[in-house]
Write a protein that holds these residues in place. Structure first.
Motif, short mmCIF file in Angstrom:
data_model
loop_
_atom_site.label_atom_id
_atom_site.label_comp_id
_atom_site.label_asym_id
_atom_site.label_seq_id
_atom_site.Cartn_x
_atom_site.Cartn_y
_atom_site.Cartn_z
N PRO A 133 41.85 50.50 62.70
CA PRO A 133 42.62 49.64 61.79
C PRO A 133 44.12 49.64 62.09
O PRO A 133 44.66 50.60 62.65
CB PRO A 133 42.34 50.26 60.41
CG PRO A 133 42.03 51.70 60.71
CD PRO A 133 41.33 51.70 62.04
N GLU A 134 44.76 48.57 61.72
CA GLU A 134 46.22 48.51 61.83
C GLU A 134 46.85 49.49 60.84
O GLU A 134 46.32 49.75 59.76
CB GLU A 134 46.71 47.09 61.55
CG GLU A 134 46.28 46.06 62.57
CD GLU A 134 46.85 46.32 63.95
OE1 GLU A 134 48.03 46.72 64.02
OE2 GLU A 134 46.10 46.13 64.94
N LYS A 135 48.02 49.99 61.20
CA LYS A 135 48.70 50.97 60.34
C LYS A 135 49.62 50.26 59.35
O LYS A 135 50.85 50.39 59.38
CB LYS A 135 49.47 51.96 61.21
CG LYS A 135 48.57 52.79 62.12
CD LYS A 135 49.35 53.73 63.00
CE LYS A 135 48.41 54.56 63.88
NZ LYS A 135 49.13 55.49 64.78
N THR A 136 48.98 49.52 58.47
CA THR A 136 49.76 48.76 57.48
C THR A 136 50.45 49.65 56.47
O THR A 136 51.33 49.19 55.74
CB THR A 136 48.83 47.77 56.75
OG1 THR A 136 47.74 48.51 56.17
CG2 THR A 136 48.27 46.74 57.72
N TRP A 137 50.06 50.93 56.43
CA TRP A 137 50.62 51.88 55.48
C TRP A 137 51.89 52.55 55.99
O TRP A 137 52.57 53.27 55.26
CB TRP A 137 49.59 52.97 55.19
CG TRP A 137 48.93 53.47 56.45
CD1 TRP A 137 47.72 53.09 56.93
CD2 TRP A 137 49.45 54.42 57.39
NE1 TRP A 137 47.44 53.74 58.12
CE2 TRP A 137 48.49 54.55 58.42
CE3 TRP A 137 50.62 55.16 57.48
CZ2 TRP A 137 48.68 55.40 59.52
CZ3 TRP A 137 50.82 56.00 58.57
CH2 TRP A 137 49.85 56.11 59.57
N ALA A 138 52.22 52.35 57.27
CA ALA A 138 53.28 53.13 57.91
C ALA A 138 54.63 52.91 57.25
O ALA A 138 54.97 51.81 56.79
CB ALA A 138 53.36 52.77 59.39
N LEU A 139 55.42 53.97 57.21
CA LEU A 139 56.78 53.89 56.68
C LEU A 139 57.69 53.31 57.76
O LEU A 139 57.85 53.90 58.83
CB LEU A 139 57.28 55.29 56.29
CG LEU A 139 56.40 56.10 55.33
CD1 LEU A 139 57.09 57.42 54.98
CD2 LEU A 139 56.11 55.31 54.06
N THR A 140 58.27 52.17 57.47
CA THR A 140 59.09 51.48 58.47
C THR A 140 60.54 51.32 58.03
O THR A 140 61.31 50.63 58.68
CB THR A 140 58.49 50.10 58.78
OG1 THR A 140 58.36 49.35 57.55
CG2 THR A 140 57.13 50.24 59.44
N GLY A 141 60.92 51.96 56.93
CA GLY A 141 62.31 51.87 56.48
C GLY A 141 62.56 50.66 55.61
O GLY A 141 61.69 49.81 55.39
N LYS A 142 63.76 50.60 55.09
CA LYS A 142 64.13 49.49 54.22
C LYS A 142 64.25 48.21 55.03
O LYS A 142 64.83 48.17 56.09
CB LYS A 142 65.46 49.79 53.51
CG LYS A 142 65.84 48.75 52.48
CD LYS A 142 67.13 49.15 51.76
CE LYS A 142 67.50 48.10 50.72
NZ LYS A 142 68.75 48.46 50.00
N GLY A 143 63.71 47.16 54.52
CA GLY A 143 63.75 45.88 55.21
C GLY A 143 62.86 44.88 54.52
O GLY A 143 62.50 45.05 53.36
N LYS A 144 62.53 43.83 55.20
CA LYS A 144 61.67 42.81 54.63
C LYS A 144 60.24 43.34 54.51
O LYS A 144 59.79 44.16 55.28
CB LYS A 144 61.70 41.56 55.50
CG LYS A 144 63.07 40.89 55.55
CD LYS A 144 63.03 39.65 56.42
CE LYS A 144 64.40 38.97 56.47
NZ LYS A 144 64.39 37.77 57.33
N GLY A 145 59.54 42.82 53.53
CA GLY A 145 58.14 43.18 53.36
C GLY A 145 57.95 44.28 52.33
O GLY A 145 58.89 44.77 51.71
#
Length: 352
Positions: free
Chosen positions: A190-202
Motif C-alpha cells: 500500500p501507499e504510505k498515505t499516513w506518512a508525516l510530511t510536514g506542514k503544507g497542503k493536504g
C-alpha cells in the motif's frame, strides 16, 4: 545479473540499497561493522543518507523518525547493540511503522564474545521491549539468503506496517560467498498515505504511541494483533530437506543448519531415515510445516547455537515436548558435524 563474491555484511548493505533503502542510522559493533562501513560509502552515491549515531539508542530513534516520514530505513547491530535498541523497537512496533533491523548475532549474554551465536532468539522472537507485540523475524542460512531476506524484509515491513528483523549471526556476516542481486518489488504494497510530511497542503497526519485510556489501548493492541494474524497466515516460510521418507527430523536455522545438512549426509549414508525442517521465519514460526509432517516424524532433533531457546516453539509446533531432543553450543562455539552425527545416533539409536 552475474554473481559477485562478497562478504555477508557488505552484501546485505548492497541488498538494502537495491531494495530502495536510502536511510541508515547505526553504530559500529563487531561482527557487523562492515554493514555501516559499506553503507557510509555507498549510500551517498545514490542520494541516500548515512548517519553514525552517538549510540545505539540514538540510532533506533532516528529510525523511528525516518520510518514515520515514510522512508525505507535500516539499522544494523550485533547482540548487545540490539539489546540497547529494544525500547525504540517497541515504540516503532506500537506506532505500526515499517523498518528493517539486521542483527549479526554474537555470543552472550552481556558483552559476551565477538564469535557467532544464536542466543538472541528470545530477544527477537519473543520481544525484548515491553507490551504485547511481534516483529517479523527472518533467519538466513547463507549470504545469498541474507541478501534475499533483506530485500524481502523491506517489502514485508511496508506491506503490514511492522518492523522486520533479519536475524543472522556473525559467521554469515563475515563469510564470503557468491551472490546476485535481483530485487523485484512484491505486488500489493500500500501507499504510505499516513506518512508525516510536514506542514503544507493536504491532510495533516500524526503517528500515535501514547494511548492513555485503558480501553483505547486495549483496542489499539487488538488492531495490531489483527495485523499479526494476517502475517501468520501469509508469511510463514521454511525449507524441507530430505523429509519424504524421513522418520526423524532435525530442526535448525542459520549457520547451525548448514552443519546439520552435512551431518544428515553422513547419517543417510549409514541408513538413518533423517531429514531437516529449517525455519526461514522464526516469527511467524512455521506451524504449517509441522502440521504437515507431525504424523510422520517420530522425533525432532533441535540443533542451535544457544542453550535451547527455540525448543519451546518446536515443542508447541509438534504439540509434544517429549518429541523434541536438543543439542546446542553457546558462547560463540559452533557445533561440529561430528557432534551432530553423534547426537543424531544417540537419539535415533539403531532405528534405521
Amino acid at each position: 545479473m552475474a554473481k559477485v563474491l562478497m562478504k555477508g555484511n557488505e552484501a546485505v548493505g548492497k541488498a538494502a540499497i537495491e531494495a530502495g533503502c536510502r536511510y541508515f542510522f547505526g553504530y559500529p559493533i563487531t561482527p557487523q561493522s562492515e554493514v555501516p562501513e559499506y553503507l557510509s560509502s555507498e549510500l551517498p552515491k545514490v542520494g541516500g543518507t548515512f548517519v553514525q549515531a552517538e549510540s545505539e539508542v540514538a540510532a533506533i530513534n532516528m529510525v523511528y523518525g525516518a520510518a514515520a516520514a515514510g522512508a525505507r530505513v535500516l539499522t544494523s547491530s550485533s547482540s548487545p547493540g540490539i539489546a540497547l535498541k529494544q525500547e525504540g523497537i517497541g515504540y516503532i512496533s506500537n506506532a505500526g511503522l515499517p523498518a528493517v533491523i539486521i542483527n549479526m548475532m554474537r555470543g552472550g549474554p552481556g558483552l559476551g564474545t565477538i564469535q557467532p551465536g544464536q542466543a538472541d532468539y528470545n530477544m527477537a522472537v519473543k520481544g525484548g521491549a515491553n507490551g504485547d507485540y511481534h516483529n517479523v523475524v527472518l533467519a538466513p542460512a547463507s549470504v545469498q539468503e541474507a541478501v534475499n531476506m533483506v530485500m524481502e524484509a523491506f517489502d514485508i515491513a511496508d506491506m503490514y506496517g511492522i518492523p522486520v528483523i533479519v536475524l543472522a549471526d556473525g559467521l554469515i556476516g563475515q563469510m564470503m560467498e557468491p551472490v546476485e542481486f535481483n530485487y523485484v518489488r512484491r505486488e500489493g504494497i500500500p501507499e504510505k498515505t499516513w506518512a508525516l510530511t510536514g506542514k503544507g497542503k493536504g491532510e495533516r497526519h500524526n503517528i500515535k504511541n501514547l494511548v492513555i485510556d485503558p480501553d483505547d489501548c486495549e483496542n489499539w493492541n487488538h488492531e495490531h494483533f489483527e495485523v499479526y494474524e494476517k502475517v501468520e497466515a501469509n508469511e510463514q516460510a521454511w525449507e524441507e530437506y530430505l523429509l519424504d521418507d524421513a522418520e526423524y527430523a532435525f530442526v535448525s536455522y542459520g549457520t547451525a543448519s548448514r552443519v546439520v545438512r552435512t551431518a544428515i549426509g553422513y547419517l543417510r549414508a549409514e541408513g538413518y531415515k533423517v531429514g531437516m525442517l529449517r525455519p526461514k521465519t522464526l516469527w511467524p514460526f512455521p506451524q504449517k510445516a509441522f502440521d504437515k509432517w507431525n504424523g510422520q516424524i517420530k522425533k525432532y532433533l533441535d540443533v542451535e547455537m544457544s542453550m535451547g531457546q527455540m525448543v519451546p516453539d518446536v515443542a508447541y509446533a509438534c504439540n509434544d515436548k517429549n518429541k523434541v531432543a536438543f543439542h546446542g553450543r553457546t558462547g560463540g562455539n559452533v557445533p561440529t558435524v561430528d557432534e551432530v552425527v553423534a547426537f543424531g545416533k544417540e537419539v535415533m539409536g539403531g532405528d534405521k
